[in-house]
Design a protein around this motif. Structure first.
Motif, PDB file in Angstrom:
ATOM      1  N   GLY A 258       0.835  -1.295   0.145  1.00 21.83           N
ATOM      2  CA  GLY A 258       0.024   0.258   0.083  1.00 21.83           C
ATOM      3  C   GLY A 258       0.734   1.224  -0.159  1.00 21.83           C
ATOM      4  O   GLY A 258       2.035   1.195   0.228  1.00 21.83           O
ATOM      5  N   PRO A 278      -3.453   2.480  -6.059  1.00 23.37           N
ATOM      6  CA  PRO A 278      -3.750   1.035  -5.645  1.00 23.37           C
ATOM      7  C   PRO A 278      -4.463   0.350  -6.903  1.00 23.37           C
ATOM      8  O   PRO A 278      -5.178   0.797  -7.601  1.00 23.37           O
ATOM      9  N   LEU A 283      -0.233  -2.662  -5.047  1.00 20.63           N
ATOM     10  CA  LEU A 283       0.089  -1.431  -5.389  1.00 20.63           C
ATOM     11  C   LEU A 283       0.634  -1.253  -7.025  1.00 20.63           C
ATOM     12  O   LEU A 283       1.664  -2.133  -7.037  1.00 20.63           O
ATOM     13  N   CYS A 299       7.307   0.284  -0.209  1.00 23.60           N
ATOM     14  CA  CYS A 299       6.044   0.435   0.145  1.00 23.60           C
ATOM     15  C   CYS A 299       5.553   0.028   1.716  1.00 23.60           C
ATOM     16  O   CYS A 299       6.312  -0.927   2.073  1.00 23.60           O
ATOM     17  N   ALA A 302       0.397  -3.845   3.027  1.00 23.61           N
ATOM     18  CA  ALA A 302      -1.090  -3.470   3.146  1.00 23.61           C
ATOM     19  C   ALA A 302      -1.730  -4.395   4.243  1.00 23.61           C
ATOM     20  O   ALA A 302      -1.014  -5.477   4.433  1.00 23.61           O
TER      21      ALA A 302
END
Length: 302
Positions: A258, A278, A283, A299, A302
């Protein structure tokens, strides 16, 4: 060297060290070379090579008695050599074989080198055929540092510092000629790349998650790493590096990731926010410039 003499000494020394210093870690004497190409060996080939190789013979005999195994895989090896292309798979195959012999410890690349010698040493010499600039050297050092992290291994460049007496550039610092009364030892680009990566890779461990790179040319290396709360993808073009690589734009989709996302240029030590979108299950990072040295894509998990 004699494997029999080495094993005889090890079998005397190891029990004494275990008794006198039970918290010590025992490391197999680092091997000058590696069993390159072993990922393609059959079971019969492994047995044949064990009888020939000092490294494999020592590992089979001492796998249950040592905590670490190290080797020196590359010295001026041409970056398009098969040993470089197959190294990752060979290390994974070696680890699996060593585990089957009873080894439960860690592996380490205890020496490697790419040197930017100037002037280039005259042949004949014992090392490989690669001739590279200081910037190209930095890229090779960065590639192998990241790759060993992805293989859950420590790695050590030979040497961090070296003076001017040896013809091969065994240093992360720029040397002058041996006749100089004082050598300034200025940092090479490889020094900064290694310093940047020592920070950027700290705490990262190998991780398994899906990464799709859309529009990538042939010769792509992808490493997946993670630390708590963060997923990191390192990617670069393999083969010979050049001083100035303009880059190829690609789209990278990272599963289970994410935003926000940043890119880290390990050669220059620069971070930059990325265009992140997204998508289902992860991502997408748009217009990533893929070059011939590692870019770290960071990143949130998530």
């Amino acid at each position: 060297p004699s494997l029999d003499d080495y094993l005889a000494l090890a079998r005397i020394a190891i029990p004494i060290i275990r008794e006198e210093c039970p918290d010590a870690q025992m490391m197999l004497g680092s091997y000058a070379g590696f069993c390159h190409g072993c990922a393609s060996w059959t079971a019969e080939a492994w047995e044949e090579q064990v009888g020939r190789s000092t490294l494999l013979g020592a590992v089979r005999a001492l796998a249950k008695d040592v905590d670490l195994i190290g080797w020196h895989p590359f010295y001026q090896t041409a970056p398009d050599d098969d040993s470089v292309h197959t190294y990752r798979a060979s290390v994974e195959a070696f680890k699996a074989w060593a585990a089957a012999q009873g080894f439960v410890g860690e592996c380490s690349c205890t020496e490697y080198n790419w040197g930017a010698s100037y002037p280039a040493p005259a042949e004949p010499h014992w090392w490989g055929s690669c001739v590279c600039s200081e910037v190209e050297k930095a890229k090779y050092v960065a590639r192998l540092s990241v790759l060993h992290t992805a293989l859950d291994m420590g790695s050590f460049f030979c040497e961090v510092w070296g003076n001017a007496w040896y013809p091969l550039d065994l240093s992360l610092l720029r040397r002058t000629f041996g006749a100089d009364p004082i050598s300034p030892l200025q940092p090479q680009p490889a020094y900064y790349a290694m310093r940047n990566l020592a920070t950027a890779l700290d705490g990262l461990r190998p991780a398994t998650f899906e990464v799709v790179v859309e529009g990538a040319p042939a010769g792509l290396e992808v490493c997946t790493l993670a630390r708590p709360g963060e997923r990191v993808v390192a990617l670069w073009l393999t083969g010979p590096a050049v001083d100035e690589c303009l880059g190829t734009p690609v789209r990278v989709v990272i599963a289970g990731a994410g935003g926000p996302a940043t890119g880290y240029d390990c050669l220059n030590g620069v971070s930059q926010a990325l265009n992140a979108t997204p998508v289902a299950g992860g991502l997408a990072l748009e217009a990533i410039l893929l070059r011939d040295y590692p870019l770290l894509l960071r990143c949130a998990q998530a």
